[in-house]
Design a protein around this motif. Sequence first.
Motif, PDB file in Angstrom:
ATOM      1  N   GLY A  73       0.787  -1.231   0.000  1.00 29.75           N
ATOM      2  CA  GLY A  73       0.000   0.000   0.000  1.00 29.75           C
ATOM      3  C   GLY A  73       0.815   1.275   0.000  1.00 29.75           C
ATOM      4  N   ASP A  74       2.128   1.165  -0.142  1.00 26.31           N
ATOM      5  CA  ASP A  74       2.991   2.346  -0.116  1.00 26.31           C
ATOM      6  C   ASP A  74       3.158   2.894  -1.532  1.00 26.31           C
ATOM      7  N   HIS A  75       2.363   3.915  -1.858  1.00 23.06           N
ATOM      8  CA  HIS A  75       2.436   4.510  -3.191  1.00 23.06           C
ATOM      9  C   HIS A  75       3.439   5.661  -3.257  1.00 23.06           C
ATOM     10  N   THR A  76       4.183   5.867  -2.165  1.00 21.28           N
ATOM     11  CA  THR A  76       5.262   6.857  -2.216  1.00 21.28           C
ATOM     12  C   THR A  76       6.535   6.219  -2.756  1.00 21.28           C
ATOM     13  N   GLN A  77       6.622   4.893  -2.716  1.00 21.69           N
ATOM     14  CA  GLN A  77       7.772   4.157  -3.227  1.00 21.69           C
ATOM     15  C   GLN A  77       7.307   3.293  -4.391  1.00 21.69           C
ATOM     16  N   LEU A  78       8.134   3.190  -5.420  1.00 24.05           N
ATOM     17  CA  LEU A  78       7.784   2.312  -6.522  1.00 24.05           C
ATOM     18  C   LEU A  78       9.016   1.571  -7.000  1.00 24.05           C
ATOM     19  N   GLU A  79       8.758   0.403  -7.567  1.00 28.42           N
ATOM     20  CA  GLU A  79       9.800  -0.418  -8.174  1.00 28.42           C
ATOM     21  C   GLU A  79       9.502  -0.469  -9.662  1.00 28.42           C
ATOM     22  N   ALA A  80      10.298   0.217 -10.452  1.00 29.61           N
ATOM     23  CA  ALA A  80      10.066   0.277 -11.894  1.00 29.61           C
ATOM     24  C   ALA A  80      10.323  -1.083 -12.517  1.00 29.61           C
ATOM     25  N   ILE A  81       9.428  -1.487 -13.410  1.00 28.39           N
ATOM     26  CA  ILE A  81       9.558  -2.756 -14.118  1.00 28.39           C
ATOM     27  C   ILE A  81      10.046  -2.510 -15.541  1.00 28.39           C
ATOM     28  N   ALA A  82       9.407  -1.552 -16.232  1.00 29.99           N
ATOM     29  CA  ALA A  82       9.792  -1.260 -17.618  1.00 29.99           C
ATOM     30  C   ALA A  82       9.366   0.154 -17.978  1.00 29.99           C
ATOM     31  N   PRO A  83      10.196   0.871 -18.730  1.00 35.52           N
ATOM     32  CA  PRO A  83       9.776   2.194 -19.223  1.00 35.52           C
ATOM     33  C   PRO A  83       8.694   2.015 -20.281  1.00 35.52           C
ATOM     34  N   ILE A  84       7.733   2.913 -20.292  1.00 34.32           N
ATOM     35  CA  ILE A  84       6.654   2.848 -21.286  1.00 34.32           C
ATOM     36  C   ILE A  84       7.122   3.613 -22.517  1.00 34.32           C
ATOM     37  N   THR A  85       7.612   2.869 -23.484  1.00 31.04           N
ATOM     38  CA  THR A  85       8.115   3.463 -24.719  1.00 31.04           C
ATOM     39  C   THR A  85       7.082   3.425 -25.839  1.00 31.04           C
ATOM     40  N   ASP A  86       6.080   2.547 -25.701  1.00 26.56           N
ATOM     41  CA  ASP A  86       4.988   2.483 -26.678  1.00 26.56           C
ATOM     42  C   ASP A  86       3.818   1.732 -26.057  1.00 26.56           C
ATOM     43  N   GLN A  87       2.701   1.683 -26.775  1.00 27.29           N
ATOM     44  CA  GLN A  87       1.492   1.057 -26.244  1.00 27.29           C
ATOM     45  C   GLN A  87       1.700  -0.429 -25.995  1.00 27.29           C
ATOM     46  N   GLY A  88       2.540  -1.086 -26.761  1.00 26.95           N
ATOM     47  CA  GLY A  88       2.807  -2.508 -26.571  1.00 26.95           C
ATOM     48  C   GLY A  88       3.375  -2.828 -25.202  1.00 26.95           C
ATOM     49  N   VAL A  89       4.167  -1.924 -24.639  1.00 27.08           N
ATOM     50  CA  VAL A  89       4.714  -2.121 -23.297  1.00 27.08           C
ATOM     51  C   VAL A  89       3.580  -2.165 -22.281  1.00 27.08           C
ATOM     52  N   VAL A  90       2.583  -1.308 -22.457  1.00 26.23           N
ATOM     53  CA  VAL A  90       1.427  -1.290 -21.555  1.00 26.23           C
ATOM     54  C   VAL A  90       0.638  -2.593 -21.697  1.00 26.23           C
ATOM     55  N   GLN A  91       0.352  -2.975 -22.927  1.00 30.41           N
ATOM     56  CA  GLN A  91      -0.420  -4.198 -23.192  1.00 30.41           C
ATOM     57  C   GLN A  91       0.285  -5.418 -22.582  1.00 30.41           C
ATOM     58  N   ASP A  92       1.566  -5.584 -22.876  1.00 30.95           N
ATOM     59  CA  ASP A  92       2.318  -6.718 -22.343  1.00 30.95           C
ATOM     60  C   ASP A  92       2.438  -6.630 -20.822  1.00 30.95           C
ATOM     61  N   GLY A  93       2.669  -5.422 -20.328  1.00 33.72           N
ATOM     62  CA  GLY A  93       2.810  -5.230 -18.886  1.00 33.72           C
ATOM     63  C   GLY A  93       1.561  -5.618 -18.128  1.00 33.72           C
ATOM     64  N   TYR A  94       0.395  -5.364 -18.724  1.00 35.58           N
ATOM     65  CA  TYR A  94      -0.864  -5.734 -18.080  1.00 35.58           C
ATOM     66  C   TYR A  94      -0.930  -7.250 -17.869  1.00 35.58           C
ATOM     67  N   TRP A  95      -0.672  -8.002 -18.914  1.00 39.10           N
ATOM     68  CA  TRP A  95      -0.782  -9.461 -18.802  1.00 39.10           C
ATOM     69  C   TRP A  95       0.269 -10.027 -17.856  1.00 39.10           C
ATOM     70  N   GLU A  96       1.452  -9.435 -17.835  1.00 46.73           N
ATOM     71  CA  GLU A  96       2.475  -9.868 -16.888  1.00 46.73           C
ATOM     72  C   GLU A  96       2.063  -9.530 -15.454  1.00 46.73           C
ATOM     73  N   ALA A  97       1.430  -8.380 -15.257  1.00 43.45           N
ATOM     74  CA  ALA A  97       0.957  -7.984 -13.923  1.00 43.45           C
ATOM     75  C   ALA A  97      -0.137  -8.923 -13.427  1.00 43.45           C
ATOM     76  N   VAL A  98      -1.068  -9.283 -14.310  1.00 40.87           N
ATOM     77  CA  VAL A  98      -2.122 -10.228 -13.931  1.00 40.87           C
ATOM     78  C   VAL A  98      -1.491 -11.560 -13.518  1.00 40.87           C
ATOM     79  N   GLY A  99      -0.534 -12.032 -14.295  1.00 43.53           N
ATOM     80  CA  GLY A  99       0.148 -13.275 -13.956  1.00 43.53           C
ATOM     81  C   GLY A  99       0.858 -13.204 -12.618  1.00 43.53           C
ATOM     82  N   GLU A 100       1.543 -12.094 -12.363  1.00 46.72           N
ATOM     83  CA  GLU A 100       2.253 -11.932 -11.093  1.00 46.72           C
ATOM     84  C   GLU A 100       1.276 -11.914  -9.921  1.00 46.72           C
ATOM     85  N   ALA A 101       0.143 -11.237 -10.089  1.00 47.44           N
ATOM     86  CA  ALA A 101      -0.859 -11.161  -9.015  1.00 47.44           C
ATOM     87  C   ALA A 101      -1.398 -12.550  -8.681  1.00 47.44           C
TER      88      ALA A 101
END
Length: 141
Positions: free
Chosen positions: A102-130
């Motif tokens: 719940g600490d939104h003052t700290q973050l651990e970067a996973i990948a820079p968002i360089t294009d929409q594909g990073v967001v799309q792929d990141g979503y599915w990876e996030a669901v898998g991690e959860a």
Amino acid sequence: MGGKYGKQHRERERRETRESLASFDEETAWSPNPGEPTVQEQETNYISETLLIAQRTVRYVRNDSIVEFAVVVQERVGQDQWREVLCIDTCNHGTVHRHRDGDHTQLEAIAPITDQGVVQDGYWEAVGEAYDLVYNEGATP
């Protein structure tokens, strides 16, 4: 021999991600076109009486591609009280990143968002991690 290659491959990917994040400028990150029509969807999956995974996506209407997301794992700590264990999202920092406990003052970067594909792929990876977290490791990261 295959396992060693796998480990070396993962280590190389982590190093490349660290290097790309080190040279990343948040001001130049890809972001959704503000004039493009979008739709927001939210889904909550109660894994048990004490665990849930909430997923929020913002998608372009024209092609249904994900342009922003948040995937959140919460555990019940009281009758009607929930504690955020993990949040992986794309909000406000120009990266796909995670927040823990719940600490939104700290973050651990996973990948820079360089294009929409990073967001799309990141979503599915996030669901898998959860889901890996709640089913394989328990709720505490």
